[in-house]
Each structure stands twice: as structure tokens, then as C-alpha cells.
Scaffold this active site. Structure first.
Site, PDB file in Angstrom:
ATOM      1  N   ASP A   1      -2.064  -7.135  18.747  1.00  0.00           N
ATOM      2  CA  ASP A   1      -0.861  -6.368  19.045  1.00  0.00           C
ATOM      3  C   ASP A   1      -0.925  -5.924  20.505  1.00  0.00           C
ATOM      4  O   ASP A   1      -1.915  -6.129  21.191  1.00  0.00           O
ATOM      5  CB  ASP A   1      -0.705  -5.191  18.095  1.00  0.00           C
ATOM      6  CG  ASP A   1      -1.880  -4.232  18.141  1.00  0.00           C
ATOM      7  OD1 ASP A   1      -2.704  -4.326  19.069  1.00  0.00           O
ATOM      8  OD2 ASP A   1      -1.981  -3.376  17.249  1.00  0.00           O
ATOM      9  N   SER A   2       0.142  -5.308  20.983  1.00  0.00           N
ATOM     10  CA  SER A   2       0.231  -4.986  22.406  1.00  0.00           C
ATOM     11  C   SER A   2      -0.490  -3.696  22.782  1.00  0.00           C
ATOM     12  O   SER A   2      -0.717  -3.425  23.954  1.00  0.00           O
ATOM     13  CB  SER A   2       1.695  -4.850  22.811  1.00  0.00           C
ATOM     14  OG  SER A   2       2.255  -3.674  22.242  1.00  0.00           O
TER      15      SER A   2
ATOM     16  N   PHE B   1       1.973   0.574  19.880  1.00  0.00           N
ATOM     17  CA  PHE B   1       2.078   1.457  18.719  1.00  0.00           C
ATOM     18  C   PHE B   1       1.024   2.552  18.766  1.00  0.00           C
ATOM     19  O   PHE B   1       1.298   3.721  18.486  1.00  0.00           O
ATOM     20  CB  PHE B   1       1.957   0.655  17.422  1.00  0.00           C
ATOM     21  CG  PHE B   1       2.027   1.502  16.183  1.00  0.00           C
ATOM     22  CD1 PHE B   1       3.247   1.959  15.714  1.00  0.00           C
ATOM     23  CD2 PHE B   1       0.873   1.871  15.504  1.00  0.00           C
ATOM     24  CE1 PHE B   1       3.320   2.760  14.579  1.00  0.00           C
ATOM     25  CE2 PHE B   1       0.938   2.669  14.370  1.00  0.00           C
ATOM     26  CZ  PHE B   1       2.176   3.103  13.910  1.00  0.00           C
TER      27      PHE B   1
ATOM     28  N   GLN C   1      13.489  -4.239  18.571  1.00  0.00           N
ATOM     29  CA  GLN C   1      13.526  -2.817  18.257  1.00  0.00           C
ATOM     30  C   GLN C   1      14.979  -2.389  18.004  1.00  0.00           C
ATOM     31  O   GLN C   1      15.820  -3.220  17.737  1.00  0.00           O
ATOM     32  CB  GLN C   1      12.873  -2.009  19.381  1.00  0.00           C
ATOM     33  CG  GLN C   1      11.363  -2.190  19.497  1.00  0.00           C
ATOM     34  CD  GLN C   1      10.588  -1.500  18.379  1.00  0.00           C
ATOM     35  OE1 GLN C   1      11.143  -0.779  17.545  1.00  0.00           O
ATOM     36  NE2 GLN C   1       9.274  -1.729  18.342  1.00  0.00           N
TER      37      GLN C   1
ATOM     38  N   ASP D   1       1.445  -7.732   8.525  1.00  0.00           N
ATOM     39  CA  ASP D   1       0.105  -7.159   8.678  1.00  0.00           C
ATOM     40  C   ASP D   1       0.148  -5.688   8.303  1.00  0.00           C
ATOM     41  O   ASP D   1       1.202  -5.049   8.382  1.00  0.00           O
ATOM     42  CB  ASP D   1      -0.383  -7.280  10.127  1.00  0.00           C
ATOM     43  CG  ASP D   1       0.192  -6.164  11.002  1.00  0.00           C
ATOM     44  OD1 ASP D   1      -0.524  -5.167  11.244  1.00  0.00           O
ATOM     45  OD2 ASP D   1       1.361  -6.265  11.419  1.00  0.00           O
TER      46      ASP D   1
ATOM     47  N   CYS E   1      -7.863 -11.131 -11.532  1.00  0.00           N
ATOM     48  CA  CYS E   1      -8.267 -11.385 -10.149  1.00  0.00           C
ATOM     49  C   CYS E   1      -9.550 -12.219 -10.108  1.00  0.00           C
ATOM     50  O   CYS E   1     -10.445 -12.052 -10.938  1.00  0.00           O
ATOM     51  CB  CYS E   1      -8.480 -10.057  -9.417  1.00  0.00           C
ATOM     52  SG  CYS E   1      -9.006 -10.251  -7.695  1.00  0.00           S
TER      53      CYS E   1
ATOM     54  N   CYS F   1     -11.560 -12.337  -7.311  1.00  0.00           N
ATOM     55  CA  CYS F   1     -12.388 -11.933  -6.169  1.00  0.00           C
ATOM     56  C   CYS F   1     -13.828 -11.642  -6.602  1.00  0.00           C
ATOM     57  O   CYS F   1     -14.127 -11.484  -7.785  1.00  0.00           O
ATOM     58  CB  CYS F   1     -11.788 -10.709  -5.471  1.00  0.00           C
ATOM     59  SG  CYS F   1     -12.123  -9.121  -6.276  1.00  0.00           S
TER      60      CYS F   1
ATOM     61  N   CYS G   1     -14.293  -8.491  -8.777  1.00  0.00           N
ATOM     62  CA  CYS G   1     -13.823  -8.602 -10.163  1.00  0.00           C
ATOM     63  C   CYS G   1     -14.659  -9.589 -10.976  1.00  0.00           C
ATOM     64  O   CYS G   1     -14.780  -9.448 -12.196  1.00  0.00           O
ATOM     65  CB  CYS G   1     -12.349  -9.012 -10.173  1.00  0.00           C
ATOM     66  SG  CYS G   1     -11.238  -7.702  -9.589  1.00  0.00           S
TER      67      CYS G   1
ATOM     68  N   HIS H   1     -11.565  -6.494  -2.881  1.00  0.00           N
ATOM     69  CA  HIS H   1     -10.554  -6.751  -3.908  1.00  0.00           C
ATOM     70  C   HIS H   1      -9.141  -6.622  -3.348  1.00  0.00           C
ATOM     71  O   HIS H   1      -8.283  -7.489  -3.583  1.00  0.00           O
ATOM     72  CB  HIS H   1     -10.720  -5.794  -5.090  1.00  0.00           C
ATOM     73  CG  HIS H   1      -9.537  -5.822  -6.007  1.00  0.00           C
ATOM     74  ND1 HIS H   1      -9.333  -6.822  -6.930  1.00  0.00           N
ATOM     75  CD2 HIS H   1      -8.455  -5.007  -6.087  1.00  0.00           C
ATOM     76  CE1 HIS H   1      -8.187  -6.620  -7.551  1.00  0.00           C
ATOM     77  NE2 HIS H   1      -7.629  -5.525  -7.059  1.00  0.00           N
TER      78      HIS H   1
END
Length: 374
Positions: free
Chosen positions: A94-95, A98, A191, A268, A306, A308, A311, A337
């Protein structure tokens, strides 16, 4: 020539969802995709090999945090982020915008850039669009973001308009400053707050700059879901069919599915790792606070559906014990998980698009998860 290429494979006949693939200098990733966040050049609690095991195809790192510590010069010397963190698949940065606007109470926004105080030691710093791009060029991610202002919610019309127009000017400066367009794709960020006409204005202005991809910023910042969906309904159709579309900072299952239905390709969020550290997990039947006493003698896996590592190998009772005891393995397992849950969710979304049944998938998932359809 652009550093990336987007391939549109199929559009869902039930919705506007797109099945696609993005090719980068470090391989491809399938879309719609959820990108785990590795803020400090690591996804908290997970090794690169473990990220590959859960089938993460691309991860995100944070320009602001890496600029503050250890510094982009060190990362560049290590061979860029890919070499520094030993990850040979695609990376997006990201820039830093934020974080500059959200982490610092004391900041001064001017046309040149933003002066702010470090969240680490309170020292004073300045970042401009040109500096953001220089930092990201040094970090070496496959996809980088234009420096923008993420305005608070709510924001009045005049503030939102002035901010988006400055964001456009900054985007133009970012494009001029970008030194590595053949290896790093620079995305513009739409934006405009919660105003439909401003979202359209921002999109049109950025389209003139012809970026290789477009992000939608300033959403999922506290507004009701209905407002976010309205902004997506206005914005996404304006973005090019032949380029990826990225909805920033979104990671709850309902937002991922609804975003995909509206034609978004990339998402994300820190949500899966953050709630995992607090003992909360996502399952096919809704969220579960596995720390709760009710699970002290529950010898079932977190989610029986699941696949994973957590699990397959451990019970709710054991993971609760680890969390209550402050054992690191506990938060590693809940994190593992949650990340796998969202990556697998997007895998199922892609399959539903292929089979032209994404709206049916949405309704079934929402019914099981306890979400309301908006």
C-alpha cells in the site's frame, strides 16, 4: 509495457462477478482473491511455507511501517521484499497513506504532502507522493499504490471533493515519479467519500491517467454496509474490464462475497489475523470465540468442514487451553485457521462463478453464517 496482465476468464451469468487471473513478475494469482496482510514484511504468526500451505497466492505489506522500521534502504539491500522475507510469490504494497492518516493524531496535510508523527517514538516525518513511490520502488513489490488521502467517515461534501481532487493530483505525481513501471504495476485509488457523483468524478479523472489497475479506497471505514455497496454499485462499472479492481481494507466474508458479486477482483484486510489473536475464529456457521468456557471440554475441531492444519490436528478444547495459558501456539492456530478459511472461501467463490451460481452460493452461505442479505 505494464508489469502485470489481467486475464478475464469468465463472467458469472447470475451476477457481475468475474473469474480472472493476474500475471505478475513473481507468478500469477487467481481472482477474486483475498490477500493476507503482512504489515511488517510478515503475516503475523505465519511462516512463508505455512502461507503456501494455506494456498496464499499474494500477500500485502505496508509501506508506512517498513519505512519507519527497518527502512526501505535495508529492504532494498536485502534484495527487496521478496528476498528480505523469503517470499517468491506476488506482493502488493500500500502507499502508506492510510496509516499516515489513521495512526497519527498530529498531522498536517498540504499539497506537497503530509507531515506526521511516528507511532513508534513521536518523531516528526514528512511523506509526499514522490517519496511514497520511491519507498515502494525500493521495497520492490509487484503491485504498488498511489499515495492518497483516506478521509474519515462521515465527511462533508466540500471536504470529500477537495480531498479527491488532491488525490487525483497526487496520483499524477505518483505516476511521474514511478521509476520501475515494467516490474511494478502502479494502481490508482478511487476516492470520494460516500458521494456518488464524487466517486464518478474520481474514477473518470483516474481513468485519464491510464493506470494498469484501479483500487477503491475510503470504504469499510465505519459506514453502514448499504452505503458501501451503493458506492461499489456506482464505481465498479466505471472501471476498465481488462484491468484488476481492488477493494481496499475489506475482509469479512459477507463483504468479500458481495464485493465479488459487484465485480471486484482483489481484497485485503487484517481481520483474520487480528481476531485470531483475540481468540475468535470464523467457521461455516458463523464466528466462534474459542476462548469461551463452553469449549473447555469440546473435543471437536474448530470447523469440521475445514481442511486447515489446526482443524486437522487439534480440538477446540486444546486451542482454548493454549489461548488461556498464553501459549503462542494458540494464536498461531487460530490465525492459521482464519486465513485458510478466507482463502478457501474465495476458492469457493471462484468455483461458483465458474458454475454460474454465485448468487445461490451467497444465499446459502449467508443463511449458514447468519448474515442478512442487503
Amino acid at each position: 509495457m505494464s508489469a502485470i496482465r489481467y486475464e478475464l476468464i469468465k463472467k458469472c451469468k447470475q451476477s457481475g462477478a468475474r473469474l480472472g487471473r493476474v500475471y505478475t513478475p513473481h507468478g500469477y494469482f487467481d481472482t477474486p482473491a483475498f490477500m493476507p496482510v503482512g504489515t511488517q514484511a510478515t503475516v503475523k504468526g505465519m511462516s512463508p511455507d505455512e502461507m503456501k500451505e494455506i494456498e496464499a497466492q499474494i500477500i500485502l505489506s505496508n509501506t508506512y511501517h517498513l519505512h519507519m522500521r527497518p527502512g526501505e534502504d535495508i529492504v532494498k539491500e536485502a534484495g527487496g521484499l521478496h528476498g528480505f522475507m523469503n517470499w517468491d510469490r506476488p506482493i502488493l504494497t500500500d502507499s502508506g497513506g492510510f496509516q499516515v492518516f489513521s495512526l497519527s493524531d498530529l498531522r498536517d496535510i498540504k499539497e506537497e504532502g503530509v507531515t506526521f508523527k511516528s507511532h513508534i517514538d513521536g518523531s516528526k516525518h514528512f511523506i509526499s507522493p514522490e517519496m511514497s513511490i520511491k519507498i515502494q520502488n525500493d521495497l520492490g513489490a509487484d503491485i504498488i499504490m498511489a499515495f492518497d488521502e483516506c478521509i474519515p467517515y462521515p465527511a462533508d461534501y466540500s471536504y470529500a471533493k477537495n480531498s479527491l481532487e488532491r488525490t487525483t493530483r497526487w496520483a499524477e505525481r505518483c505516476k511521474k515519479a514511478h521509476q520501475n513501471p515494467e516490474k511494478q504495476a502502479l494502481f490508482g485509488i478511487v476516492q470520494g467519500g460516500m458521494y456518488k457523483d464524487l466517486r464518478k468524478q474520481s474514477a473518470y479523472e483516474l481513468l485519464e491517467l491510464d493506470f494498469p489497475g484501479y483500487a477503491i479506497g475510503g470504504l469499510s471505514v465505519g459506514e453502514p454496509a448499504e452505503e458501501m455497496y451503493e458506492m461499489l454499485d456506482v464505481t465498479v462499472p466505471l472501471l476498465p474490464e481488462d484491468k484488476p479492481r481492488y477493494l481496499m481494507g475489506v475482509g469479512s466474508p459477507d463483504y468479500l462475497i458481495e464485493g465479488a458479486i459487484r465485480g471486484v477482483d482483489m481484497f485485503d484486510c487484517v481481520l483474520p489475523t487480528r481476531i485470531g489473536r483475540n481468540g475468535t475464529v470464523m467457521t461455516g456457521r458463523g464466528r466462534m470465540i474459542v476462548r469461551d468456557a463452553v469449549y473447555a471440554r469440546d473435543f471437536n475441531p474448530i470447523d469440521p468442514e475445514c481442511d486447515c492444519y489446526a482443524c486437522r490436528n487439534f480440538t477446540r478444547a486444546y486451542i482454548r487451553h493454549l489461548l488461556k495459558s498464553g501459549e503462542v501456539l494458540g494464536i498461531r492456530l487460530t490465525t492459521w485457521h482464519n486465513l485458510r478459511f478466507l482463502i478457501n472461501l474465495m476458492k469457493n467463490v471462484r468455483q461458483a462463478i465458474m458454475e454460474d451460481r454465485l448468487l445461490d452460493f451467497r444465499d446459502e452461505f449467508f443463511n449458514n453464517f447468519g448474515y442478512k442479505k442487503i
